[in-house]
Structure formats: C-alpha cells, structure tokens
Design a protein around this motif. Sequence first.
Motif, PDB file in Angstrom:
ATOM      1  N   LYS A  21     -12.338  11.309  10.739  1.00  0.00           N
ATOM      2  CA  LYS A  21     -12.672  11.481   9.575  1.00  0.00           C
ATOM      3  C   LYS A  21     -11.696  11.949   9.703  1.00  0.00           C
ATOM      4  N   GLY A  24      -8.773  12.210  10.091  1.00  0.00           N
ATOM      5  CA  GLY A  24      -7.491  11.791  10.444  1.00  0.00           C
ATOM      6  C   GLY A  24      -7.138  11.131   9.350  1.00  0.00           C
ATOM      7  N   TYR A  25      -5.837  10.057   9.631  1.00  0.00           N
ATOM      8  CA  TYR A  25      -5.266   8.818   8.462  1.00  0.00           C
ATOM      9  C   TYR A  25      -4.410   7.924   8.694  1.00  0.00           C
ATOM     10  N   VAL A  52      -8.583  -4.524   3.274  1.00  0.00           N
ATOM     11  CA  VAL A  52      -9.431  -3.745   1.944  1.00  0.00           C
ATOM     12  C   VAL A  52     -10.722  -3.124   2.284  1.00  0.00           C
ATOM     13  N   ALA A  90     -11.270  -0.999   4.542  1.00  0.00           N
ATOM     14  CA  ALA A  90     -10.964   0.244   4.390  1.00  0.00           C
ATOM     15  C   ALA A  90     -11.595   0.709   2.822  1.00  0.00           C
ATOM     16  N   GLU A  91     -12.438  -0.028   2.513  1.00  0.00           N
ATOM     17  CA  GLU A  91     -13.318   0.484   1.115  1.00  0.00           C
ATOM     18  C   GLU A  91     -14.615   1.308   1.748  1.00  0.00           C
ATOM     19  N   ARG A 105     -14.023   2.867   5.110  1.00  0.00           N
ATOM     20  CA  ARG A 105     -13.693   3.754   5.750  1.00  0.00           C
ATOM     21  C   ARG A 105     -12.185   4.714   5.236  1.00  0.00           C
ATOM     22  N   LYS A 106     -12.923   6.132   5.176  1.00  0.00           N
ATOM     23  CA  LYS A 106     -12.346   6.683   4.033  1.00  0.00           C
ATOM     24  C   LYS A 106     -11.151   7.216   4.801  1.00  0.00           C
ATOM     25  N   ASN A 107     -10.629   6.752   6.193  1.00  0.00           N
ATOM     26  CA  ASN A 107      -9.673   7.099   7.258  1.00  0.00           C
ATOM     27  C   ASN A 107      -8.523   6.124   6.814  1.00  0.00           C
ATOM     28  N   MET A 108      -8.964   4.682   6.055  1.00  0.00           N
ATOM     29  CA  MET A 108      -7.235   4.313   6.631  1.00  0.00           C
ATOM     30  C   MET A 108      -7.090   3.733   5.270  1.00  0.00           C
ATOM     31  N   PHE A 109      -5.879   3.626   5.163  1.00  0.00           N
ATOM     32  CA  PHE A 109      -5.049   4.052   3.794  1.00  0.00           C
ATOM     33  C   PHE A 109      -4.084   2.264   3.940  1.00  0.00           C
ATOM     34  N   PRO A 110      -5.067   1.228   2.832  1.00  0.00           N
ATOM     35  CA  PRO A 110      -4.119  -0.179   2.843  1.00  0.00           C
ATOM     36  C   PRO A 110      -2.790  -0.395   2.520  1.00  0.00           C
TER      37      PRO A 110
END
Lengths: 224, 280
Positions: free
Chosen positions: A89, A91-92, A107, A110-111, A113-118
């Motif tokens: 958590k 990480g990015y 998407v 990622a909603e 998973r707070k460390n995934m940025f699409p």
Amino acid sequence: MKKTRVQGVFMRGRDLATLNLDKGNSVYKEVLVKDGKNEYRMWNPKRSKLGAAIMKNIRGVNIKKGDKVLYLGAASGTTPSHVSDIVGKEGYVFCLEMSARVLRDLVFVAESRKNMFPILADARSIDSYKNMVPECDVIYQDIASPQQTDILIRNCDEFLKDGGYVYFAVKSRSIDVTANPNKIFQEVEKRLKSHFKIIDKKRLEPFKKDHMFFVLEKKRVLNK
Amino acid sequence: MIKTPFNYGKEVFDSPKSAVEQFLKKSGGRDKDFIDSGMKIFKNEDKLRSFLHEFYLLMTKQRIRESYTPDILASHLINSSEEIDKIINTFYERASEIYGLYRPEKFKKLDIQKLIKNIEKEKEGEEGDMGFYLDKKTLILLKSYSKQIKELIKLREEIVKNIETLMNSFAKNLSKVLGEMLAAKIISIAGSLKNLVNMPSSTIQVLGAEKALFRHLRSGTKPPKHGVIIQHPIVAKAKKQDKGRFARTVASKAAIAAKIDYFDGEFIGDKLLKELEERR
Ligand SMILES: C[S@@+](CC[C@H](N)C(=O)[O-])C[C@H]1O[C@@H](n2cnc3c(N)ncnc32)[C@H](O)[C@@H]1O
C-alpha cells in the motif's frame, strides 16, 4: 504458504501467489487462499509473463515494498494486480494502457486498489502523459508492438531513475511474424545492451510460446 | 491527445503535476517530482495518495468516455449481423430436418420463408406416405422454432437499418463506394476508421484474407488477390481473371473515400462510384 527468493512472492506447493492487498476480491478469477490471518492470491504463470519468468527461476526480480512502478501495457490488470500486491500500500503502480476497452476493466480493479493509477495513453507519445508519471524505481513493459524496444528505451530515458530495474517481455511475433524468434531476440538484446546492463533473460516456454523475458538495469550515468 | 480538465473542489487541472504545482504555488515552493512536491502540501502520504488516486480514476474515466467513436458500434453491429445470419441458418436447417420427419413431401422445396409459413399453418396429424404422425407436443415445438427464426430475422433487419444510418453519419463516402455493410466490415477488420486511413490501398485490398497473407509471407505461397472486398458487386461479378485487378481499383477508391470521411471532407461518393464503374 512459503516465502520464495523473490520479495513479496510466495509459493504453495509448486504454485505462485502474492499477498492479497484487496482482501476478499480476486481480479481474474484466480483462487484466494487463506493462511492464518493472511489472504493470498494464486498467480497463474500461463496468464502472466512475470509469473512465468519467476517460475523459470529468472534472476533479478526485485520489486520492493513502496516502489514506484511504471507499467506499460497494463491491459485489464492481470499482472499489474500482482505487482500491486508486491509493492504494497505504500507503493505506486502507474498503469498505462492504450486500449480504452481493456483499460475499462482495469478501472474496476484500480477502484479498490489504492496503489494502482490508470492512465489511458499511447506509450509512443510520452508527451501526452509526461505530467502524470513521476521518476520511477521500476519500469515493466509488455506491449505487443513492432517498435517495443524503442518505446522501452525512450520511456526509461524519461522516467526511470539511474540504477532502476526494467522487466521487459518480448513477443517475437509482434516484431516480425515470419522471422526466426531467436534471431529477433538476439537483435533486441543487441539494442538493449547499449542502454542497460542485462541481469538475466529467459524464454517463457512452456507457459508462453516465442516469448523472451529480460531483466535489465539502467546504466548509472557517471560524472553527473 | 485529448485534454481533460479535471475538477477538484473549485479548481480545474489538466494533470496531477499541474494540480500539485498549483497547490504548491499557493504554499510557495516548486519541485521536480510531483509526488515529493505533493508531500509538502498534503504533509501526509495517505492524503496525497487518496487525492492522486481519485484524480487518476476520474481523469481516466473521462478519457475512456471521450475515446468513444461510432466505428466501435459499427464494428459490433456488422459482426453481430453476421453471427445472427449463422444462427438463423443453423436454426432453419435443424427445424426443417425435424419438419421433414413429419412432412417429407413438402420439405424438399422449402426455403426459409416458406418453412415458417408452412409451420404456422400446420396442424396435428398424418400426411403423405412417409411422414410420421405429427403430435401436439412436436407441433408446438416447431411453431416455437419458426417464431424464433422470425424474431431473429426481424432483429437482423433492425441491425442492418442501424448500420446504414450509422455508417452514413460518419463514413458517407466509404459507404457510397462500398455499400454500408461492406464499409462497416472493412472498418471492423481494420480496427477503426483511423487505422483504415493509415493503410495503403494494397493492404485494404486483402483485408479479411490475413490467413492467406501470412501463409504467403511464411512459406511463399501465392499472395491473396482480395479479401472481403470480393463481396463488392463489381468484383463479385467480374470474370475470374479480372477479379484481382478490380479488387485493386475498388480498394484504391475506398482508400480515398476513407480519408475524406476521416478528415470530415465533403461528399464526393457519387463521383468516386462513377469513376469506379467507368474504370472497369
Ligand atoms: C499482452 S497485453 C499486456 C498484458 C498484461 N501485461 C498482463 O500481463 O496482464 C499487451 C497490451 O499492450 C497494449 N499496447 C500495445 N501497444 C501499446 C502502446 N503503444 N501504448 C500502450 N499500450 C499498448 C495493448 O493494448 C495490450 O493491452
């Protein structure tokens, strides 16, 4: 569940797994396994080239907790979700993908998973996402494009820190359908050598046909 | 590149970097890496992360919506109409085999419309010298088949109407040169109108013959002369030895038409079609 040589990657019997960051949810119908108070997601090497490379004992897979990862060709999030588990958590994972259709599925991953940025963008036009990606510790690339080596080098020049690691999946058929895969991999390797130190490489058979997986380190720029 | 302004509170930004920079300006400093910069504003990494996470999700959702083009729907519809054709045919063949058990004398001459009409009029009982006794249960089943086939035919007609309207809304020149259905098919194989525009007409000519093309590249068999373009009336009606040449002409006109459509040019479809008919 046993630890492996690779940080953040576990094994149950002969099968790979990662610690589930998003408890209770699976991403691509992979099996969830409880062990004590932890929950793990089984990692199918036929569906994920990083998983296949680890199964083949590739050296140098070294993604750490808290790393910033630029993931080129994130598709619907199968492998990115395991990378997301590994960096944890803090990480990015910047998930770049050009096809709106598959990114639509990511998407939803990622909603929760707070460390995934699409990011919807084409890895060939760095200018269109330059402002959305910081300097990264790791670049992972898996895009089926004839210019994939070029694309990798340009993105690493722009975003990867000196000494940063690269995980690069090459599919020979997406470079040239007719040529001999070995020849293609040799040519790719020749180009890579001038920018990176090659830590290891492995063919992904029997999990994937005609694929090579490279682990690279960005050369440090001396006298800077 | 699509520029999506992003609203956060009262502010409008076009990237996380500019968002963080604008926050930063207010707080006085500037930094190269926006995550480090962001930390100076948010103080707390969890808060920064939540801000960025929300930001990327909203931005990406907006971009996904903006990436919609009518050729995506056109591709789904043309493929759907082909699938429904196959389904109709499968249903028709099975239903007529079943029908033939009971009414073998009629079975031979029945095309799809006649089969439906016949089954609709059919009554319980025996007919002719070969047929089984048609019982009530099977009769009901046959009537269900014919109803389903009728529905599918209606659905297919609706789809075709939609394709025609849709194609003329964004690819009127290509539709005139190829006909709406073939134009939609070509776009679907190319992946998009944009992809089609970037293809040389020699590629357009063989779209839909990828298998033969790869075989040619790999093992030196003869290259294909035409792909789905063979469905074009001019190519379809041509003598065998002319097909390749006509396919080339049609492809070159299609390439021009697609470019005009993509760049929002005016309608010259009639002129292109006339040239095509004179050239052959
Ligand atoms: C083999 S898939 C990646 C699968 C993913 N790495 C995984 O293991 O879950 C390759 C993806 O790269 C994307 N792609 C191809 N060219 C691209 C480009 N120039 N920029 C961004 N994405 C690209 C494709 O749309 C496709 O989704």
